[in-house]
Scaffold this active site. Structure first.
Site, short mmCIF file in Angstrom:
data_model
loop_
_atom_site.label_atom_id
_atom_site.label_comp_id
_atom_site.label_asym_id
_atom_site.label_seq_id
_atom_site.Cartn_x
_atom_site.Cartn_y
_atom_site.Cartn_z
N GLY A 216 0.82 -1.21 0.00
CA GLY A 216 0.00 0.00 0.00
C GLY A 216 0.86 1.26 0.00
O GLY A 216 1.93 1.31 -0.61
N SER A 217 0.41 2.27 0.71
CA SER A 217 1.04 3.58 0.63
C SER A 217 2.42 3.67 1.24
O SER A 217 3.13 4.65 1.02
CB SER A 217 0.13 4.64 1.28
OG SER A 217 -1.03 4.83 0.50
N THR A 218 2.85 2.65 2.03
CA THR A 218 4.23 2.69 2.51
C THR A 218 5.20 2.64 1.33
O THR A 218 6.32 3.15 1.42
CB THR A 218 4.53 1.53 3.47
OG1 THR A 218 4.31 0.29 2.81
CG2 THR A 218 3.65 1.61 4.72
N PHE A 219 4.75 2.06 0.21
CA PHE A 219 5.60 1.97 -0.97
C PHE A 219 5.83 3.35 -1.59
O PHE A 219 6.76 3.52 -2.40
CB PHE A 219 4.96 1.03 -2.00
CG PHE A 219 5.84 0.70 -3.17
CD1 PHE A 219 6.86 -0.24 -3.06
CD2 PHE A 219 5.67 1.33 -4.40
CE1 PHE A 219 7.68 -0.55 -4.14
CE2 PHE A 219 6.47 1.03 -5.48
CZ PHE A 219 7.49 0.08 -5.35
N LYS A 220 5.05 4.32 -1.20
CA LYS A 220 5.23 5.67 -1.74
C LYS A 220 6.58 6.26 -1.35
O LYS A 220 7.03 7.24 -1.96
CB LYS A 220 4.09 6.58 -1.28
CG LYS A 220 2.75 6.22 -1.92
CD LYS A 220 1.60 7.00 -1.32
CE LYS A 220 0.26 6.58 -1.95
NZ LYS A 220 -0.90 7.21 -1.30
#
Length: 479
Positions: A216-220
């Protein structure tokens, strides 16, 4: 000699040569594979006749052997075994071994080639041959904080905490777990093995290293690093629209709850990062390009195994056949997968000014007299991102932490994630990656709570996973 006998003789000769070649190959190249196979009955005899070394953490014994009145050694796990079992593994006379018990078997039973000097010394002094000890990097207070934080709420998930500057793993908790004593005990092993093997939640799996999930957004964090490498800055303007249509498709991708980012219009990257605006990162990921995203993910260790002494999965960025796939992958969805260990390494790399250190679980090996035989030295794997890029991401993560629900004034840099998976009615996996202090961090942490932790479709990384991560960082900084 007639023709039939000659052909038979040649055939037998060929078979003999093949047999000799195969035996030579096995003895020369496959000996260790067969000798160390956990189902080899010879290992069972060795484990019951040798004073096997201990596995320890911070002075606490996690695994040890003791003899009965017949001189047969039995393995036991005296310290909160479920909190440590995915790491220590088990040693069973019926089901073999796993974890550190398996990978360090030669060290623990004293037969490893590196211990030959110790064996000579023991022989010279007339001492009984025994195994060496494996000392882990785990800090018991941090490990049990992580494990208890998961189990007290009945969560399925995992936590990894590590020291960014050295790669030492301070905690690695996995739930559900198991009691290694239940498999070491011959009287209970069969029933417990059946129950554990048939459990759909996979308690025998180390969920921190062997399971990969959409981040999810941790990959941002990785998408941001790719964008910064291609000329974006924290002040670069990106779309804040509530939805964006993926290139050459009619498929739209939305922000959380289909809300506009900071009122819509255009927003700077620093705002998009703090509010985790999906549409902005789809735009930036596509503009940065496939090569930048893939190269950055590789530099952070996505798709790489580590020599930990326990199994660990690689994770993957997945295929990127077109810009639509690139946009979806830029927010940690589609085919992107990471383990909790890899997420902790990602956070630690940012904290360590862009240097990625090799994570390790074993601190040192000691003899029966507790004298050090060898130790693990910190190893830098690569400069994953330039120092100035890492520092910019650190500042973005500080702002992200301050915008996250539950922020209590701690000096932490973080990023949350809420990852879709399965079908539309499946609650999301919730993530939290962080490090603290925000400058010269002493600990980095990654947390995943699977399937929303029972909080339903409204579960988020900020509300479910972040309290665990903050507690683990606080416990580590107290040590």
């Amino acid at each position: 000699m007639n023709r039939a006998i000659r052909h038979l003789s040649i055939f037998c000769l060929v078979l003999t040569l093949i047999l000799i070649a195969n035996l030579t190959f096995i003895h020369g190249f496959r000996q260790e594979q067969y000798a160390e196979n956990p189902h080899n009955p010879r290992i069972r005899i060795e484990t019951q006749s040798i004073a096997r070394g201990a596995i320890t953490a911070g002075g606490q014994v996690l695994a040890q052997s003791h003899p009965d009145d017949k001189g047969i050694y039995h393995r036991e796990y005296p310290t909160n075994s479920p909190a440590y079992a995915p790491i220590t593994g088990y040693l069973s006379s019926i089901y073999g071994m796993s974890g550190l018990e398996s990978s360090y078997n030669g060290i623990l039973n004293g037969t490893d080639d590196s211990l030959i000097t110790n064996r000579w010394r023991e022989t010279f002094l007339g001492r009984e041959h025994g195994g060496a000890n494996v000392e882990t990097t785990l800090q018991p207070a941090v490990q049990e904080t992580a494990y208890n934080a998961l189990t007290s709420s009945g969560y399925e998930g995992a936590v990894v905490a590590l020291r960014p500057s050295t790669g030492e793993i301070l905690a690695m908790a996995s739930t559900p777990s198991f009691d290694a004593n239940s498999l070491a005990n011959e009287d209970t092993a069969e029933d417990n093995w059946a129950a554990l093997s048939n459990d759909a939640t996979n308690p025998l799996l180390n969920h921190a290293t062997q399971e990969t999930l959409p981040p999810g957004s941790t990959f941002k964090i990785i998408t941001t690093a790719a964008g910064l490498s291609k000329g974006f800055t924290p002040d670069s303007m990106l779309t804040g629209a509530p939805s964006i249509t993926l290139p050459n498709t009619e498929q739209t991708l939305t922000n959380y709850n289909a809300q506009p980012c900071a009122g819509g219009g255009e927003v700077p990257l620093r705002t998009a990062f703090a509010l985790s605006c999906n549409t902005a990162f789809v735009q930036m990921g596509i503009e940065a390009g496939q090569d930048a995203l893939r190269d950055t993910a590789t530099a952070f260790g996505v798709g790489e195994n580590y020599d930990l002494g326990i199994p660990n999965a690689k994770g993957a960025l997945g295929d990127l056949p077109d810009d639509a796939a690139l946009g979806q992958s830029s927010i940690g969805q589609r085919d992107v997968s990471m383990s909790v260990l890899q997420a902790a390494v990602m956070a630690g790399t940012v904290a360590n000014h862009g240097k990625r250190m090799e994570p390790h679980l074993v601190s040192r090996i000691t003899g029966a007299d507790l004298k050090e035989i060898r130790s693990t030295k910190p190893k830098e794997l690569n400069q994953a991102i330039p120092e100035d890029v890492a520092d910019q991401i650190r500042d973005l993560m500080i702002a992200s932490e301050r915008s996250t629900s539950g922020y209590g004034g701690q000096d932490i840099a973080s990023k949350t994630g809420t990852a879709e998976h399965g079908g539309p009615d499946d609650p999301p996996h919730t993530w939290y990656v962080a490090f603290g202090p925000s400058q010269d961090a002493d600990v980095a942490v990654a947390v995943v709570v699977k399937n929303g932790g029972g909080h339903g479709m409204g579960a988020t990384g900020g509300s479910v996973a972040s309290p665990i991560g903050r507690a683990v960082i606080e416990a580590a900084l107290r040590q």
